[in-house]
Design an enzyme around this catalytic site. Sequence first.
Site, PDB file in Angstrom:
ATOM      1  N   GLU A   1      48.577  44.450  39.700  1.00  0.00           N
ATOM      2  CA  GLU A   1      48.077  43.261  40.405  1.00  0.00           C
ATOM      3  C   GLU A   1      47.503  42.219  39.460  1.00  0.00           C
ATOM      4  O   GLU A   1      46.312  41.897  39.518  1.00  0.00           O
ATOM      5  CB  GLU A   1      47.045  43.680  41.464  1.00  0.00           C
ATOM      6  CG  GLU A   1      47.664  44.512  42.566  1.00  0.00           C
ATOM      7  CD  GLU A   1      46.761  44.690  43.785  1.00  0.00           C
ATOM      8  OE1 GLU A   1      45.536  44.564  43.630  1.00  0.00           O
ATOM      9  OE2 GLU A   1      47.300  44.954  44.867  1.00  0.00           O
TER      10      GLU A   1
ATOM     11  N   GLU B   1      52.705  49.365  47.395  1.00  0.00           N
ATOM     12  CA  GLU B   1      51.493  50.018  47.905  1.00  0.00           C
ATOM     13  C   GLU B   1      51.331  49.686  49.375  1.00  0.00           C
ATOM     14  O   GLU B   1      51.580  48.561  49.807  1.00  0.00           O
ATOM     15  CB  GLU B   1      50.241  49.505  47.182  1.00  0.00           C
ATOM     16  CG  GLU B   1      50.094  49.944  45.752  1.00  0.00           C
ATOM     17  CD  GLU B   1      48.800  49.405  45.126  1.00  0.00           C
ATOM     18  OE1 GLU B   1      47.828  49.157  45.875  1.00  0.00           O
ATOM     19  OE2 GLU B   1      48.788  49.195  43.917  1.00  0.00           O
TER      20      GLU B   1
HETATM   21  C1  GLA Z   1      45.150  47.430  45.249  1.00  0.00           C
HETATM   22  C2  GLA Z   1      45.289  48.152  43.907  1.00  0.00           C
HETATM   23  C3  GLA Z   1      45.163  49.630  43.999  1.00  0.00           C
HETATM   24  C4  GLA Z   1      44.072  50.013  44.966  1.00  0.00           C
HETATM   25  C5  GLA Z   1      44.363  49.399  46.309  1.00  0.00           C
HETATM   26  C6  GLA Z   1      43.379  49.793  47.373  1.00  0.00           C
HETATM   27  O1  GLA Z   1      46.301  47.139  45.866  1.00  0.00           O
HETATM   28  O2  GLA Z   1      46.497  47.816  43.255  1.00  0.00           O
HETATM   29  O3  GLA Z   1      44.897  50.135  42.706  1.00  0.00           O
HETATM   30  O4  GLA Z   1      42.858  49.579  44.485  1.00  0.00           O
HETATM   31  O5  GLA Z   1      44.301  48.018  46.181  1.00  0.00           O
HETATM   32  O6  GLA Z   1      43.679  49.199  48.600  1.00  0.00           O
END
Ligand code: GLA
Length: 688
Positions: free
Chosen positions: A158, A317
Amino acid sequence: MTRRFPPLSPKCPHFLHGGDYNPDQWRHMPEILDEDVRLMKLSGCNAMSTAIFAWTALEPEEGRFEFGWLDNVMDKLADNDVYVVLATPSGARPAWMARKYPEVLRVGADRRRILYCVRHNHCYTSPLYRRKCAIINRKLAERYKDHPALILWHISNEYGGECHCELCQDAFRNWLKKKYDNDLDHLNRAWWTSFWSHTYTDWSQIESPAPHGEMHLHGLTLDWKRFVSDQTIDFYLNEIKPLREITPDIKITTNLMGTYLGIDLRKFAPHLDVVSWDSYPSWRAATKEDVELASSVAFHHDLNRSLRSGQPFMLMESTPSVTNWQLVPKLKRPGLHFLSSLQAVAHGSDTVQYFQWRKGQGSWEKFHGAVVDHCGHENTRVFRDVAQVGEALKKMDCIVGTTTPAEVALIFDWENAWAIHDACGPRREKKDYLPTCVSHHRAFWKRGIPVDVIGMDDDFSRYKMLIAPMLYMIRPGVADRIEAFVRAGGTLVATYLSGITDENDRCHLGGFPGPLRKVLGIWAEEIDALYDDDRNHVVMTPGNPLGLAGESEASIFCDLIHAETAQVAATYRDDFYAGRPALTRNCFGTGAAWYMASRNEEKFLQAFYDELAAHLKLGRALDTDLPEGVTAQMRTDGSRVFVFLMNFAQEERTIVLGKGKFRDLLADKELPGRVTLPCYGCFVLERG
Ligand code: GLA
Ligand code: ZN
C-alpha cells in the site's frame, strides 16, 4: 473472436485463493507451519502473500541476512501445492535502520521528522533507503528465482503518503525545473503566482505545501501531488529493478487502494504486470446501505479492471470476517463472505485473497478478521465460509482470464479529483466528485450493463457511450479526442462543473465549458450553489428525444446555461432561472453530446440512462429487468459468456432470467427460467 488473458502464472492456471501470510511472526512456534499447511488445504487456499513485513526477520542486523526460516516456509508450501506471492519488505523497516540512518524516516508537512514507528512512513527519495531496498530485493530474487513456489512479486505494501524532508524538497525543485524547462517565468505563469505577490524569483524559494505554509496556490498544490505520485512510482521502479533483471518471467504487482487519491494510479498501472487492490467495505446488513455500498465496490472493481484495459486484476486483500480498524467492525452476515468474494470475480478479479491467513497474537491487528482465528482450528463459521469460496473457485477454471465487454466508459480522473478538491468554489463542501461518479455508474450496475472506469487520456474509440461527470479540468488534447469520439457517432454525457480549468488549474477563458463548448453546444454563464436543503426541479420538455416526462429534484449545483447549437430537453422549474435549460442534447457529427446542468436525484439518472441504453442497444448481462438490490455482471472470452447474479438486498428476490439457456456452474445443472436468490445469494451462470 475469443480473447482470454493468460493466467497470473503459468504454474497455476486457476483462481488464486489465499491471503497475507506472516510466518515470520510465528518462528518461535515452528510446529504451526505444518498446521497452517493442513488448514490451507482444508480451506481450498492455494496462494499465500508472504513476508510482507518481514525485513527484520530477514536482516536482523545490517548486512547479516537470515533466509533459513523463509526457505523452510517456501519449501513446505511448494511441497503442498501452495504458491507464494512473495513480498519485498519496504513497507516497514527495521528499528536498527531507522536509528542508524534517520534519513529513511519521513518528515511530515509540518516539517517534523517522525520517530521510528508503525509502517508505510519512509522517505521515497532517500538514496540510502533506496539502496537498502535494492540490496534486499536482489537477495530475495537471487535466492528464490527458481523456487517452485514463487509465482508473483508483491512489491512493498500500500504505497502512500508523502515526505517533506530536505531531500524531497530538492527532488521536488528538480522535478519542477525539468517540467518547466528551467524557466521560472514559465512556472510563475503556469501557477498564476502574481496573485498575492507570490512570484518566485529563485527556485530555492519553492517549498512543498504545509499547514503553516502555502496551501492556496493551486498550481503548486497540483504539481506537488503530481510530484509525490511520480516520486512514489520512481521509488517502486528502483525496487523492481533487480527483480526484472533476475526474474524477468515473474509478474509484478503492488497492492493499490481503490480510489486512494495520494497517487495517480493510472500513471502507476503501466509499470505493473497485474493490477491488485485491497477492498474493505463497511457492510451494514441493511438493504439501502448495502445496495449503495455494493455499487460503490463495483465501481472500484471496474476501475481496477480498467487500469490495464480489461486485464483481470487481483483482489489482493479483503477480510474473511471483521475489519478491526473500522469504527463498527460488524460481522459478515451468513452468505455475505461468499457474495462479496464472488463480486470481485464478477468484475474481473482472478483471485480472492484475504488479510490475513492467521490472526496474530499481539499488537494492532490481533482483532482483525483472519481465516484461522486464535482458537487455532477449522471449526469456525469464518473458516467454513472461506472453504466454501475455495470450493466454488475450483469449479470456475473456465472463467480465469476472461474479461468484461463494456460498451460504456465513465471517466474518473485523479488530477481532476485533485483540482476539484482544491477549488475554493462553487461550494466549499459537497463537491463530491467520487460519489457523483459512483451515482452515475450505479444506474448501469442496477441494469446489469457493464461499465469501464477510465481516465481522460484513455482511448474512447472502443465505446458507444462516454460519461464524464464533473470534468472540471480538461488537459490539452482531451477535448479534441472527445469531439472526435462524438463526431464518429459516440454519445457523450457531461455535467455541470465541466471544462472549467486547464492542466495548471487556471480557468479557461472565453466561456465555459471551455474547450467542450463546441461539442456540447452550450455556454455555461453562471453556476448557482444551493444550500443543503434547497431544491430546484428539472422538468422534461415535451417531445424531448428520450421521450421522458415528469419532473425531478436538483440540488447542490445548478448551472445557468444557454443552448447555443444544442436542443433543450428539460428546463428548471423554480427560482429566477425557471424555464432556462437544465438538460440539453447537441447533435454533433453522427453522435450526440448531452449536458446535465444540475446535480439530479437518482430517479432522474436511472430514467435518463435507461432510455439512452435502450436507444444505443447497450449489451447487458441478462436480457431482463432486475429487482432492487440485484445486479448481474458478465465475463467472457468472446465466445463463452459467464453471468454473476448477485443479491445484495436483505430479502430474497426472484429473477426471470429472460431469453437463452442458463447453466448453474457451481451446481452443474440447467436452471429454470425463473430463479430465487436468498439474501446475499449469488449464482454463477453460463449463458447458452
Ligand atoms: C491494509 C494493509 C494490511 C492490513 C489491512 C487491515 O490493507 O495492507 O497490511 O493492515 O489493511 O485491514
Ligand atoms: Zn523525504
